[in-house]
Design a protein around this motif. Structure first.
Motif, PDB file in Angstrom:
ATOM      1  N   VAL A  77     -30.788  -9.013  20.403  1.00 18.62           N
ATOM      2  CA  VAL A  77     -30.843 -10.178  19.511  1.00 18.62           C
ATOM      3  C   VAL A  77     -32.221 -10.162  18.868  1.00 18.62           C
ATOM      4  O   VAL A  77     -33.235 -10.353  19.545  1.00 18.62           O
ATOM      5  CB  VAL A  77     -30.625 -11.497  20.269  1.00 18.62           C
ATOM      6  N   GLY A 135     -31.229 -13.265  14.333  1.00 17.11           N
ATOM      7  CA  GLY A 135     -31.475 -14.692  14.528  1.00 17.11           C
ATOM      8  C   GLY A 135     -32.695 -15.193  13.778  1.00 17.11           C
ATOM      9  O   GLY A 135     -33.568 -14.420  13.395  1.00 17.11           O
ATOM     10  N   TYR A 180     -27.891 -17.786  14.293  1.00 22.59           N
ATOM     11  CA  TYR A 180     -27.457 -16.442  14.681  1.00 22.59           C
ATOM     12  C   TYR A 180     -26.385 -15.957  13.719  1.00 22.59           C
ATOM     13  O   TYR A 180     -25.550 -16.752  13.253  1.00 22.59           O
ATOM     14  CB  TYR A 180     -26.858 -16.437  16.094  1.00 22.59           C
ATOM     15  N   PHE A 213     -21.912 -13.102  19.990  1.00 19.81           N
ATOM     16  CA  PHE A 213     -22.555 -14.422  20.106  1.00 19.81           C
ATOM     17  C   PHE A 213     -21.935 -15.204  21.257  1.00 19.81           C
ATOM     18  O   PHE A 213     -22.644 -15.768  22.098  1.00 19.81           O
ATOM     19  CB  PHE A 213     -22.401 -15.193  18.793  1.00 19.81           C
ATOM     20  N   TYR A 270     -24.192 -20.596  15.234  1.00 19.19           N
ATOM     21  CA  TYR A 270     -23.619 -19.348  14.718  1.00 19.19           C
ATOM     22  C   TYR A 270     -23.204 -19.543  13.266  1.00 19.19           C
ATOM     23  O   TYR A 270     -22.486 -20.481  12.929  1.00 19.19           O
ATOM     24  CB  TYR A 270     -22.403 -18.955  15.566  1.00 19.19           C
TER      25      TYR A 270
END
Ligand code: NDP
Length: 290
Positions: free
Chosen positions: A91, A118, A136, A143, A158
């Motif tokens: 991430v 992110g 994200y 996710f 998200y």
């Protein structure tokens, strides 16, 4: 956070250390790595595990958070560990552009890793507080697999499958903040050009004013999204006159007037036939896009 969730943090600058502390507090096994190893000392004292290499760091956890200066640095740091990434999730919370995010996703996929990009909408002192949220984007299943763990650093939002959209929204949000702070310093420069002006006294007026004005944004946004006739209208001549006054008063106060001169020139070019400035009129967005 699930007590068994293990997370690695790569990059222990101001933000990386705040993320690592949040994850330690959440109770999972937290592995850390940084170029300047001494920045891990406090975290290790609070329970983190120090990895000797980036490869050792990524192999320590199914999920690694990357928080570095920029994508060039992230690329240089991760590349030597590429062979270890298969089956793991990266991430990347490093600030970057949508294109950089998409390329990073392609690179990670090419090495068998799951990738999410992110954008951290927090400062180090607000990480893991109710103020913090993190954007994200990337494959939704990645996710969802880590959402619970990610919530430890801030509310996880998200945005979509395109890996670039988190970076786009992050930079759009930062651009609004940037212009707001520019506006703050501009207005303080104007107010303090007067013998009796003080930044503190002026800011006591500015805060409620901007807070009130921010309440109008959802109505502007609804107009932008709607195909119907915009609800919010204002006389273009009134807006233009006040913007010209802002330019002149700035100039007279010895403060740069170029933003307002540009703003007036933009308004003069808007193709409004009825002399009404319609807040949701696409022409306003077009003016910003040109
Ligand atoms: P810092 O300057 O505190 O940390 C930078 C990090 O990048 C450190 O880990 C540093 O390692 C590493 N780094 C820099 N150059 C190199 C290099 N050439 N080779 C290897 N490592 C390098 O920055 P922040 O922690 O504040 O920011 C990190 C990211 O988080 C940025 O993308 C930023 O935009 C984002 N962010 C930061 C916020 C903030 O308020 N601070 C808010 C939201 C996002 P070393 O310690 O060895 O120098």
């Amino acid at each position: 956070m699930n007590n068994t969730a293990a997370v690695t943090i790569i990059g222990l600058g101001e933000m990386g250390r705040a993320l690592a502390d949040a994850l330690i507090m959440a109770g999972g096994r937290t592995t850390v790595w940084n170029r300047s190893a001494a920045k891990a000392d406090g975290l290790v004292a609070r329970g983190a595990i120090r990895a000797a290499t980036v490869e050792e760091a990524v192999l320590a956890s199914p999920l690694s958070l990357v928080c570095l200066l920029d994508y060039d640095v992230a690329d240089a740091i991760l590349r030597p560990a590429a062979g270890a990434l298969r089956g793991l999730t990266l991430v990347n919370l490093t600030n970057g552009t949508p294109d950089q995010a998409r390329k990073a996703e392609g690179w990670a996929r090419g090495h068998g890793a799951a990738y999410l990009d992110g954008g951290i909408m927090a400062i180090p002192s607000t990480v893991a507080t109710s103020q913090a949220f993190v954007l994200y984007s990337g494959q939704k299943s990645h996710f969802e697999a880590h959402k619970e763990t990610l919530e430890a650093i801030g509310a996880a939002k998200y945005l979509g499958a395109d890996a670039g959209i988190a970076a786009l929204y992050d930079l759009a949000l930062l651009s609004a903040m940037n212009v707001m702070f520019d506006g703050f310093f501009h207005s303080v420069a104007m107010a303090t050009s007067h013998d009796e002006g003080s930044a503190v006294g002026f800011t006591e007026l500015l805060m409620p004013w901007l807070t009130n004005m921010a309440q109008v944004m959802p109505a502007f946004a609804a107009d932008v999204d709607s195909d119907a006739e915009p609800v919010l209208v204002q006389g273009l001549d009134v807006v233009l006159a006040s913007v010209r006054n802002m330019a002149q008063a700035s100039h007279d106060a010895g403060v740069r007037a170029d933003y307002f001169e540009h703003s007036a020139a933009t308004l003069e070019k808007l193709p409004f036939s009825n002399a009404l400035m319609r807040a949701g009129d696409p022409a306003i967005l077009v003016a910003h896009r040109s």
